[in-house]
Design an enzyme around this catalytic site. Sequence first.
Site, PDB file in Angstrom:
ATOM      1  N   ALA A   1      82.922  38.718 -16.435  1.00 25.08           N
ATOM      2  CA  ALA A   1      84.295  39.151 -16.168  1.00 25.08           C
ATOM      3  C   ALA A   1      84.923  39.758 -17.414  1.00 25.08           C
ATOM      4  CB  ALA A   1      85.125  37.972 -15.675  1.00 25.08           C
TER       5      ALA A   1
ATOM      6  N   PRO B   1      84.676  28.011 -18.907  1.00 24.50           N
ATOM      7  CA  PRO B   1      83.492  27.412 -19.537  1.00 24.50           C
ATOM      8  C   PRO B   1      82.301  28.353 -19.529  1.00 24.50           C
ATOM      9  CG  PRO B   1      84.556  25.842 -18.077  1.00 24.50           C
ATOM     10  CD  PRO B   1      85.224  27.159 -17.836  1.00 24.50           C
ATOM     11  N   ILE B   2      81.451  28.208 -20.564  1.00 31.36           N
ATOM     12  CA  ILE B   2      80.258  29.043 -20.726  1.00 31.36           C
ATOM     13  C   ILE B   2      79.060  28.329 -20.118  1.00 31.36           C
ATOM     14  CG2 ILE B   2      78.733  30.093 -22.455  1.00 31.36           C
ATOM     15  CD1 ILE B   2      81.207  30.195 -24.315  1.00 31.36           C
TER      16      ILE B   2
ATOM     17  N   ALA C   1      78.400  28.071 -16.967  1.00 28.39           N
ATOM     18  CA  ALA C   1      79.009  27.220 -15.948  1.00 28.39           C
ATOM     19  C   ALA C   1      78.899  27.783 -14.535  1.00 28.39           C
ATOM     20  CB  ALA C   1      80.487  27.002 -16.288  1.00 28.39           C
ATOM     21  N   GLY C   2      78.219  28.928 -14.378  1.00 31.91           N
ATOM     22  CA  GLY C   2      78.072  29.518 -13.053  1.00 31.91           C
ATOM     23  C   GLY C   2      79.314  30.210 -12.545  1.00 31.91           C
ATOM     24  N   LEU C   3      80.231  30.557 -13.444  1.00 30.46           N
ATOM     25  CA  LEU C   3      81.518  31.135 -13.042  1.00 30.46           C
ATOM     26  C   LEU C   3      81.648  32.614 -13.413  1.00 30.46           C
ATOM     27  CD1 LEU C   3      83.847  28.171 -14.070  1.00 30.46           C
ATOM     28  CD2 LEU C   3      82.925  28.694 -11.805  1.00 30.46           C
TER      29      LEU C   3
ATOM     30  N   ASP D   1      75.885  40.386 -12.704  1.00 28.36           N
ATOM     31  CA  ASP D   1      77.101  40.180 -11.905  1.00 28.36           C
ATOM     32  C   ASP D   1      78.346  40.784 -12.540  1.00 28.36           C
ATOM     33  OD1 ASP D   1      77.271  38.350 -13.943  1.00 28.36           O
ATOM     34  OD2 ASP D   1      77.564  36.602 -12.676  1.00 28.36           O
TER      35      ASP D   1
ATOM     36  N   LYS E   1      84.646  33.578 -10.914  1.00 24.35           N
ATOM     37  CA  LYS E   1      84.268  33.697  -9.500  1.00 24.35           C
ATOM     38  C   LYS E   1      83.507  32.443  -9.103  1.00 24.35           C
ATOM     39  CE  LYS E   1      79.703  34.360 -10.290  1.00 24.35           C
ATOM     40  NZ  LYS E   1      78.705  33.297  -9.966  1.00 24.35           N
TER      41      LYS E   1
ATOM     42  N   GLY F   1      81.690  35.408 -18.810  1.00 28.93           N
ATOM     43  CA  GLY F   1      81.296  36.453 -19.740  1.00 28.93           C
ATOM     44  C   GLY F   1      81.194  37.804 -19.061  1.00 28.93           C
TER      45      GLY F   1
END
EC number: 2.7.1.148
Length: 269
Positions: A100, A90-91, A93-95, A132, A8, A98
């Site tokens: 998800a 990537p870990i 990474a602000g995405l 999140d 995300k 983990g």
Amino acid sequence: MLVFPNAKINLGLNIVEKRVDGFHNIESCFYPVGWTDALEITPAGQFTFQSDGIAIPGNGNDNLCAKAYQMLAVDYDLPPVKIHLLKAIPIGAGLGGGSADAAFTIKALNQQFNLQISHEKQLSYARRLGSDCAFFILNKPAYCFHRGDEFEDVSLSLAGKWIVMVNPGVHISTVEAYSGVQAKRSGKDLRTVLKEPVASWRDQIKNDFEATLFVKYPLLETIKNNLYNLGAFYASMSGSGSTLYGIFDEEKNLKENFRNYKVWQGFLD
């Protein structure tokens, strides 16, 4: 069963206040993107978790996917399974990669064993694993508040827009990111700004982490500026970093522009 947990991005991230429990209340818009891991769950004689791809720090039994399985196994007497995760997001990474993975584990187990767990209960399980994680249960654009685990629907679609995501390999922990910020309420409600023309977002939607992290890691600001120079109508850091993204009106192949970094690009849904 094979599923593909997706990342995300954050459209804006305002750190509203520090909570008495030590966490922070935020407001942000989470938007799903197509950068994915691959997660396979198969029957096994005993429970195992295995990962390939990007190395995941720590003990495999501490992985959120393993914790998700153990949580449901207790409540639903699940048989043992093997979970294999191919890590590509990537870990640090602000995405939300983990998170998800954990949410998709809950959803996959629910489907594989026909547990008939309601969305509300799946959300409750996900919130126990991380702030999140719950977003990825419904996995659609949402205004997020409190710890980032409460949601409101937003009528926002960027379908057909092109996104370029650039990760320079800088690992930023949540603790590091929050250590430099001052919590304060934004002057304008993010939900209101998101209803305005996207051309106005550049001057109105911000990520509060950028102010301090750009000073500590100037490379991040350089990447953001480059995305704007290459034609993005909006660019930002996602979450607490270190991935930067740019949203474009048309398809652009920018991998050569950021050849030393991990790049994912594609259309938004």
